[in-house]
Write a protein that holds these residues in place. Sequence first.
Motif, short mmCIF file in Angstrom:
data_model
loop_
_atom_site.label_atom_id
_atom_site.label_comp_id
_atom_site.label_asym_id
_atom_site.label_seq_id
_atom_site.Cartn_x
_atom_site.Cartn_y
_atom_site.Cartn_z
N SER A 188 -9.03 -1.92 4.63
CA SER A 188 -8.46 -2.22 5.97
C SER A 188 -7.83 -3.57 6.05
O SER A 188 -7.27 -3.50 6.99
N ASN A 189 -8.20 -4.53 5.32
CA ASN A 189 -7.61 -6.16 5.11
C ASN A 189 -6.70 -5.91 3.99
O ASN A 189 -7.02 -5.54 2.96
N ARG A 199 0.54 -0.77 2.36
CA ARG A 199 -0.55 -0.97 3.36
C ARG A 199 -1.06 0.53 3.42
O ARG A 199 -2.20 0.56 3.56
N THR A 200 -0.22 1.49 3.66
CA THR A 200 -0.63 2.56 4.13
C THR A 200 -1.46 3.33 2.64
O THR A 200 -2.61 3.84 3.09
N ASP A 226 -13.15 -3.34 1.10
CA ASP A 226 -12.25 -3.06 2.37
C ASP A 226 -11.27 -4.10 2.12
O ASP A 226 -10.62 -4.43 3.29
N THR A 227 -10.54 -4.59 1.19
CA THR A 227 -9.51 -5.63 0.98
C THR A 227 -8.78 -5.27 -0.20
O THR A 227 -9.25 -5.00 -1.44
N GLU A 274 -4.63 1.47 2.87
CA GLU A 274 -5.61 1.82 3.74
C GLU A 274 -6.49 3.39 3.28
O GLU A 274 -7.49 3.56 3.61
#
Length: 242
Positions: free
Chosen positions: A114-115, A105-106, A78-79, A109
């Motif tokens: 998400s982090n 970032r997009t 998740d990172t 994700e």
Amino acid sequence: MDIRPAEPADRPAIRDVARRSLQASYSLGPQAITSAIEEWYDEGRLAETLADGDRLLLVVERDEQVVGFSESVVAADDTGTLLWIHVDPAHRGEGLASELFDATRTHLEQRGASNLHGRVLEDNVEGNTFYTERGFEHVGTEQVEIDGRTYVENIYSEAEQWGREPLDDGNGRTVYVDHDNHERGSIAPFQVVFADETGEDRYGYFCSNCNTLANAMDSMGRIECDNCGNVRKPLRWDAAYL
């Protein structure tokens, strides 16, 4: 302006942008910059990066010319970790770094990260300000070796900080697992472990796959968990991470 995933044909332009950016942003000598470019962005390394499903290289084009790029990696489920944002000095002030940041970032994700963490050398004032202005918190430091010299790299996170958890190392000594600082593993992430609560003295790694300390080194010099076989995969390609 067009932002897209890098392609093999972009490799010469990526090296050129990295060189110009390093010269403009860091107090590195010519030999150190040459060594960094050869270590991180030679043909073989870039080919490995482009083929690695956990790594992401995005380039930004202006008038069909690559003028910037971002390099990032999915460091845990998740990172995502943003390793570099490089923009040609001739095109700074046009908002390209912010556009690259948002696009990175997009993409991360979309890969389930998400982090977001960010890394930047300590002496890059502009780079450190870039993260603090976006609400990132300084959560730790690392060391990176360039041309035989060690530099401090700041680590930033926009997620909630979990801090350092005390743990008995099995020999009656208390060490501290840093839940905000981790690196990729072949099975699951490795969290950095410090010998002191302030995080100044590196102790080793904690394998999140089997929740044990992992300090064994294999024949190739890689950190390997001798309990489950999880192997640390370097975030960077330099000697400090091998």
